[in-house]
Structures are given as C-alpha cells and as structure tokens.
Design an enzyme around this catalytic site. Structure first.
Site, PDB file in Angstrom:
ATOM      1  N   ASP A   1      76.928  71.072  41.677  1.00 22.19           N
ATOM      2  CA  ASP A   1      77.932  71.139  42.734  1.00 22.19           C
ATOM      3  C   ASP A   1      77.351  71.145  44.141  1.00 22.19           C
ATOM      4  O   ASP A   1      76.213  71.549  44.361  1.00 22.19           O
ATOM      5  CB  ASP A   1      78.751  72.422  42.572  1.00 22.19           C
ATOM      6  CG  ASP A   1      79.760  72.313  41.445  1.00 22.19           C
ATOM      7  OD1 ASP A   1      79.597  71.455  40.563  1.00 22.19           O
ATOM      8  OD2 ASP A   1      80.718  73.111  41.447  1.00 22.19           O
TER       9      ASP A   1
ATOM     10  N   HIS B   1      84.704  67.296  44.800  1.00 20.37           N
ATOM     11  CA  HIS B   1      84.606  68.748  45.042  1.00 20.37           C
ATOM     12  C   HIS B   1      85.162  69.090  46.426  1.00 20.37           C
ATOM     13  O   HIS B   1      84.701  70.029  47.073  1.00 20.37           O
ATOM     14  CB  HIS B   1      83.138  69.177  44.890  1.00 20.37           C
ATOM     15  CG  HIS B   1      82.915  70.650  44.713  1.00 20.37           C
ATOM     16  ND1 HIS B   1      83.771  71.481  44.031  1.00 20.37           N
ATOM     17  CD2 HIS B   1      81.906  71.453  45.131  1.00 20.37           C
ATOM     18  CE1 HIS B   1      83.297  72.720  44.032  1.00 20.37           C
ATOM     19  NE2 HIS B   1      82.173  72.728  44.710  1.00 20.37           N
TER      20      HIS B   1
ATOM     21  N   HIS C   1      84.420  71.614  51.056  1.00 16.59           N
ATOM     22  CA  HIS C   1      84.284  72.848  50.276  1.00 16.59           C
ATOM     23  C   HIS C   1      85.212  73.942  50.776  1.00 16.59           C
ATOM     24  O   HIS C   1      84.801  75.089  50.978  1.00 16.59           O
ATOM     25  CB  HIS C   1      82.828  73.329  50.290  1.00 16.59           C
ATOM     26  CG  HIS C   1      82.465  74.080  49.049  1.00 16.59           C
ATOM     27  ND1 HIS C   1      82.846  75.391  48.842  1.00 16.59           N
ATOM     28  CD2 HIS C   1      81.792  73.718  47.950  1.00 16.59           C
ATOM     29  CE1 HIS C   1      82.389  75.797  47.666  1.00 16.59           C
ATOM     30  NE2 HIS C   1      81.765  74.793  47.094  1.00 16.59           N
TER      31      HIS C   1
ATOM     32  N   HIS D   1      74.042  74.194  40.919  1.00 17.31           N
ATOM     33  CA  HIS D   1      74.186  73.693  42.290  1.00 17.31           C
ATOM     34  C   HIS D   1      72.932  72.947  42.732  1.00 17.31           C
ATOM     35  O   HIS D   1      71.830  73.458  42.587  1.00 17.31           O
ATOM     36  CB  HIS D   1      74.459  74.860  43.241  1.00 17.31           C
ATOM     37  CG  HIS D   1      75.774  75.540  42.985  1.00 17.31           C
ATOM     38  ND1 HIS D   1      75.925  76.503  42.024  1.00 17.31           N
ATOM     39  CD2 HIS D   1      76.990  75.364  43.549  1.00 17.31           C
ATOM     40  CE1 HIS D   1      77.195  76.899  42.016  1.00 17.31           C
ATOM     41  NE2 HIS D   1      77.862  76.226  42.930  1.00 17.31           N
TER      42      HIS D   1
HETATM   43 ZN   LIG Z   1      80.982  74.424  45.143  1.00 16.67          ZN
END
Ligand SMILES: [Zn+2]
Length: 286
Positions: free
Chosen positions: A104, A155, A159, A251
């Site tokens: 991510d 995503h 964010h 991540h």
């Molecule tokens: Zn995230």
C-alpha cells in the site's frame, strides 16, 4: 512469608504505578492543545513513522480533528482488531487457496523498486494499492509494477482516511481521479480493486467502489509494518498468520519501509515453499 505476601506486595506496586501513570497521562492530555492542527503536530512528532509518508496528505490534517482516529493511519488497525465490524462487505480473503501480498501507499521511488526486485527473484506476483498523487508523481513505477505482472488496486487520491464520510459525489470523483492517473501511466491496466485508506470503510465508499467496478479489498494478515517494528517481527508475524486465502497488508511507501523490504527477503523462502502467492485477479472478486 509465603507466595501470598509476595503477591500482595507486587499488587500494591502495580497499583501505585498505575496511579502514577494515570496522573501523568491526565497531565499530558491537559497540556495538549485542542486545536486539531497543532495537536496533530504533536502527534506526528511522537509517532513519526505513522505519518512519515503521507506525502501531501495535506487534506488529512484539516479533515481529521480526531487524533485517535488519525492514529489508525495508514491502514486501520482498529479495523484490523475487530474484523467483523465496519467492513461493509469488503473482502478480507482471496476466496481461493492463493495468498495475496498487497503493498500500500506507493509507488515510492526508494522502496517500490526494491520490492519489485525481490518479488521478481522469488517469482511472486502481488497487488499494489497505489495512491493517486504518487501515481501522478511516479508513473514509471506504475509501469514497472504492471510490466512485472502485478495487479493494481486503487487506494484513493491522497490517502484520505475520512473519504468514506464524504458525499458519494466526492468519493466518486476521488476514485475516478485516481483511476485516471493510473490509466495515464498504464492505459490498459485493469483496476479491479479498491482499498479504503485506514480500512475506514463506510457504506457509501463500498457502494461507489462497486459502482465503478472495483471490489472493496480489506485484509486479514497485518504485521503493522507501517509502524516499522523491524524486519524480524514483520516476517515472523506474516509467517505465523498467513495461510491459504490470506490477504497480507504491507506497505512499500509512507515512511521508512526498509524493514518491510528486508522482511520480504526473510519470509519469501518459507511462504513460497508452502503457499501459492498470486496477484489478485484483474477481474476482481469472482
Ligand atoms: Zn494506506
């Protein structure tokens, strides 16, 4: 003098410590400013790794007066602790024996290439949940991701953990803007998945994602790598928790991710020997 006496003595010490800590906590809280902006400054200073990334998460600081909620950033540990709550039907497993590694918050010029290199070494395909503004900044990295056979997940544009609380029109515009940036970089790459930042799902955000042809994607294995606990801890947790059907949250951006990179190298020999790691399908959930 028996165990009972010792036990009581320990109990008293614990109580005194708890009282002292409680007082310190209350004092600390009272010293914190109430204005969300400055309060977040304090929080960010203390927990730098939590926010380290958030490249241009400027709106976030204006839109999240609740520091506790902001603390979930980047990907929602409160949600992970109670996976039955608030998922609004988002997917937590692959629905097959295959395991999905998900990365991510990128792409990131420092870490994404390293992740790609390791995945290539082990012949593993994964899924990258990319942030729109990072896609816009590094389209060549999105091209590299797709060229290696990995799949993409939206995503959000920047964010926004609070996105699910905004109007459906705002949510739709954010998701579309992100997909447009992705398609500018890789015109033909399908974006079949959406992951809500912070795992902060709401009914509107799930509905809009589905309406746009994306399956809402949560996770069920979370080593909290965004807190940079070190490669060993990340690798140990994933090795322990991952099984058939797992969706693993990792991540490749948003702070110092060297621990995640190093953890990958440690855990992939084991994971690939006992599980099938595969990118999530480009046609979404079936
Ligand atoms: Zn995230």
């Amino acid at each position: 003098m028996g165990a009972g006496t010792t036990g009581r003595a320990v109990g008293v010490v614990v109580l005194v410590l708890a009282a002292l800590l409680g007082t310190a906590y209350v004092l600390g809280r009272s010293l914190l400013p109430d204005r969300p902006g400055s309060g977040r400054g304090v929080t960010a200073g203390v927990h730098e790794t939590e926010y380290g990334d958030q490249s241009g998460g400027t709106d976030l600081s204006q839109d999240t007066p609740d520091r506790a909620e902001a603390g979930q950033y980047p990907d929602g540990h409160r949600a992970a602790e109670s996976p039955a709550d608030g998922l609004f039907g988002s997917r937590v497993t692959t629905g097959s024996p295959e395991v999905a590694l998900t990365f991510d918050d990128g792409p990131d010029p420092q870490y994404t290439p390293q992740v790609l290199e390791i995945l290539r070494e082990f012949g593993v395909r994964a899924t990258f949940c990319v942030v729109g503004e990072n896609v816009q900044a590094h389209p060549e990295l999105v091209q590299a991701i797709v060229a290696d056979g990995h799949t993409l997940c939206n995503h959000s544009w920047q964010h926004d953990v609070q996105l699910g609380r905004r109007s459906p029109a705002t949510i739709r515009a954010d998701l579309l803007r992100t997909n447009e940036a992705i398609h500018k970089a890789v015109p033909d790459a399908p974006v079949a998945w959406y992951r809500q930042p912070g795992g902060a799902w709401t009914y509107p955000v799930v509905s809009v994602a589905e309406e746009l042809g994306m399956t809402p994607l949560h996770w069920n294995v979370d080593p909290s790598d965004w807190q940079a606990p070190g490669a060993a801890q990340i690798a140990t947790l994933v090795a322990r928790e991952a099984g058939p059907g797992s969706v693993v949250l990792l991540h490749d951006a948003g702070g110092d991710r060297q621990g995640t990179v190093d953890a990958l190298r440690r855990m992939l020999p084991d994971l690939t020997s006992r599980l099938r790691l595969e990118a999530l399908p480009v046609d979404g959930a079936t």
